[in-house]
Design a protein around this motif. Sequence first.
Motif, PDB file in Angstrom:
ATOM      1  N   GLY A 366     -10.185  10.475  -2.726  1.00 46.48           N
ATOM      2  CA  GLY A 366     -10.663   9.917  -3.983  1.00 46.48           C
ATOM      3  C   GLY A 366      -9.570   9.451  -4.909  1.00 46.48           C
ATOM      4  N   GLY A 367      -8.288   9.710  -4.579  1.00 44.83           N
ATOM      5  CA  GLY A 367      -7.175   9.311  -5.435  1.00 44.83           C
ATOM      6  C   GLY A 367      -6.718   7.892  -5.177  1.00 44.83           C
ATOM      7  N   GLU A 368      -5.715   7.460  -5.928  1.00 41.29           N
ATOM      8  CA  GLU A 368      -5.201   6.099  -5.819  1.00 41.29           C
ATOM      9  C   GLU A 368      -3.987   5.996  -4.907  1.00 41.29           C
ATOM     10  OE1 GLU A 368      -6.946   3.738  -7.030  1.00 41.29           O
ATOM     11  OE2 GLU A 368      -8.300   5.106  -8.067  1.00 41.29           O
ATOM     12  N   ASN A 369      -3.297   7.114  -4.654  1.00 42.92           N
ATOM     13  CA  ASN A 369      -2.069   7.093  -3.869  1.00 42.92           C
ATOM     14  C   ASN A 369      -2.260   7.792  -2.536  1.00 42.92           C
ATOM     15  OD1 ASN A 369      -0.833   5.763  -5.972  1.00 42.92           O
ATOM     16  ND2 ASN A 369       0.188   7.579  -6.754  1.00 42.92           N
ATOM     17  N   ASN A 370      -1.319   7.531  -1.630  1.00 41.48           N
ATOM     18  CA  ASN A 370      -1.368   8.146  -0.321  1.00 41.48           C
ATOM     19  C   ASN A 370       0.054   8.338   0.191  1.00 41.48           C
ATOM     20  OD1 ASN A 370      -2.498   9.223   1.983  1.00 41.48           O
ATOM     21  ND2 ASN A 370      -3.709   7.410   2.499  1.00 41.48           N
ATOM     22  N   THR A 371       0.277   9.366   0.954  1.00 45.59           N
ATOM     23  CA  THR A 371       1.554   9.597   1.632  1.00 45.59           C
ATOM     24  C   THR A 371       1.247   9.710   3.115  1.00 45.59           C
ATOM     25  OG1 THR A 371       2.401  10.809  -0.288  1.00 45.59           O
ATOM     26  CG2 THR A 371       3.602  11.053   1.772  1.00 45.59           C
ATOM     27  N   VAL A 372       1.712   8.757   3.914  1.00 43.51           N
ATOM     28  CA  VAL A 372       1.301   8.712   5.310  1.00 43.51           C
ATOM     29  C   VAL A 372       2.496   8.766   6.250  1.00 43.51           C
ATOM     30  CG1 VAL A 372      -0.700   7.318   4.649  1.00 43.51           C
ATOM     31  CG2 VAL A 372       1.332   6.187   5.564  1.00 43.51           C
ATOM     32  N   HIS A 373       2.192   9.108   7.497  1.00 42.57           N
ATOM     33  CA  HIS A 373       3.167   9.115   8.586  1.00 42.57           C
ATOM     34  C   HIS A 373       2.610   8.211   9.675  1.00 42.57           C
ATOM     35  CE1 HIS A 373       4.854  12.740   6.651  1.00 42.57           C
ATOM     36  NE2 HIS A 373       3.590  13.098   6.514  1.00 42.57           N
ATOM     37  N   LEU A 374       3.390   7.248  10.127  1.00 46.00           N
ATOM     38  CA  LEU A 374       2.968   6.358  11.198  1.00 46.00           C
ATOM     39  C   LEU A 374       3.455   6.938  12.519  1.00 46.00           C
ATOM     40  CD1 LEU A 374       1.639   3.708  12.043  1.00 46.00           C
ATOM     41  CD2 LEU A 374       3.866   2.590  11.752  1.00 46.00           C
ATOM     42  N   ILE A 375       2.499   7.329  13.365  1.00 47.45           N
ATOM     43  CA  ILE A 375       2.799   7.956  14.648  1.00 47.45           C
ATOM     44  C   ILE A 375       2.607   6.912  15.746  1.00 47.45           C
ATOM     45  CG2 ILE A 375       2.367   9.949  16.106  1.00 47.45           C
ATOM     46  CD1 ILE A 375       2.900  10.725  13.199  1.00 47.45           C
ATOM     47  N   THR A 376       3.652   6.635  16.517  1.00 47.27           N
ATOM     48  CA  THR A 376       3.575   5.714  17.645  1.00 47.27           C
ATOM     49  C   THR A 376       4.196   6.383  18.861  1.00 47.27           C
ATOM     50  OG1 THR A 376       5.733   4.664  17.313  1.00 47.27           O
ATOM     51  CG2 THR A 376       3.895   3.828  15.988  1.00 47.27           C
ATOM     52  N   ALA A 377       4.161   5.686  19.992  1.00 48.94           N
ATOM     53  CA  ALA A 377       4.790   6.222  21.198  1.00 48.94           C
ATOM     54  C   ALA A 377       6.288   6.390  21.011  1.00 48.94           C
ATOM     55  CB  ALA A 377       4.499   5.300  22.379  1.00 48.94           C
TER      56      ALA A 377
END
Length: 411
Positions: A366-377
């Motif tokens: 529900g918030g405006e921000n996000n902290t993400v991790h991009l997981i690839t091979a």
Amino acid sequence: MSSAKRILLIIGGGIAAYKCLDLIRRLRERGHSVRAVMTKAAHHFVTPLSVGALTNERVLTDLFDLDEEREIGHIRLARDSDLIVVAPATADLIARMAGGHADDLATAVLLATEKPVVLAPAMNPAMWRNPATRRNVAQLKADGVRIIGPAVGEMAERGEAGPGRLVEVPELIAAIEGAFEAGASRGGVLEGRHVIITSGPTHEPIDPIRYLANRSSGKQGFELATAAAELGARVTLITGPVSLSEPAGVEIVRIKTAAEMLEAVKAALPADIAVFAAAVADWRVETIQTEKIKKSEKTGAPTLSLTENPDILKMIARPGPERPRLVIGFAAETQNVLTHAQAKLKSKRADWIVANDVSPSSGVMGGENNTVHLITASGVESWPEMSKAKVARKLMERAAEQLHAKRTAAE
């Protein structure tokens, strides 16, 4: 933004007009110049003196201003700005825009401009939901107007709540700068591509009035759809029940259950990219009751027998002729984020997993921000905290690069 822009701010007549004072200040801090046009109704909420003090420009209010119109001022205003922002956009102002009226300075400028327009609605929830307003908004979207909001929350009227609040200033600034970026990349890197995006929660019915669901707002998925469209893609957004305004230039398919979402995704194929950002319920009730389950002291709490929902990401990522060239899943976790996300990448056969921490302390749901991790091979790439709009833009740009790399390798 690295380069300063000329912004024309049209202030409509609503209580949310006070937010425009902060908006002007923040835009100027970022190096942009701001000129303001105020409707007659806006004078009841903020004064030209306060607006002019912040813009450091004369505030314009009158279509028949003798000095300005000697040089056809409304035409000059329409042409001399890089972007026009309408905030707050009242139901009346939206109606006049959609109808092509030009009976005051604000609407005359809007009718004369060929520059991008960002519109931020603000009104009572009943007015926002009215079919006339919905028709007017749909017309403006078809005309290419970028609409941000309204937000959902408490209204100025006592006891009123729902969709109708002007979005907060940081979100509005993100939309303004996103419009500049969209203009720079029009006909962009996803031109000719089809992108499917799932978003929001699913609602799994228990009886006619109860259901199983989760707290997903759908904001990240909607921002992904906006970013993909801005980069030139044809976008199909398949969304569960949410209270968000529809992104411009996007085909929207509204569903309620996981089964309906799966069928909608299948119907939308083939696609170049599929992004599964929806928070799909893992379980559904095995037998949906046709009547409301009644509370009973004799029988106590009812027993619900659950069965597993289809795994949409896993099914679409399976090898086959209709598998999208790039399949991206989301992993919303509350603990061991990277470990669970890496396992999901393998078990689902996705190309990428976007992992984030959605525990209550993170404020992501529900918030405006996000902290993400991009997981690839190739490994894990951790991105800093940023707005969901910026996460979406960065992810879709990376997806475009990946498609280009795959095509180059094939050649």
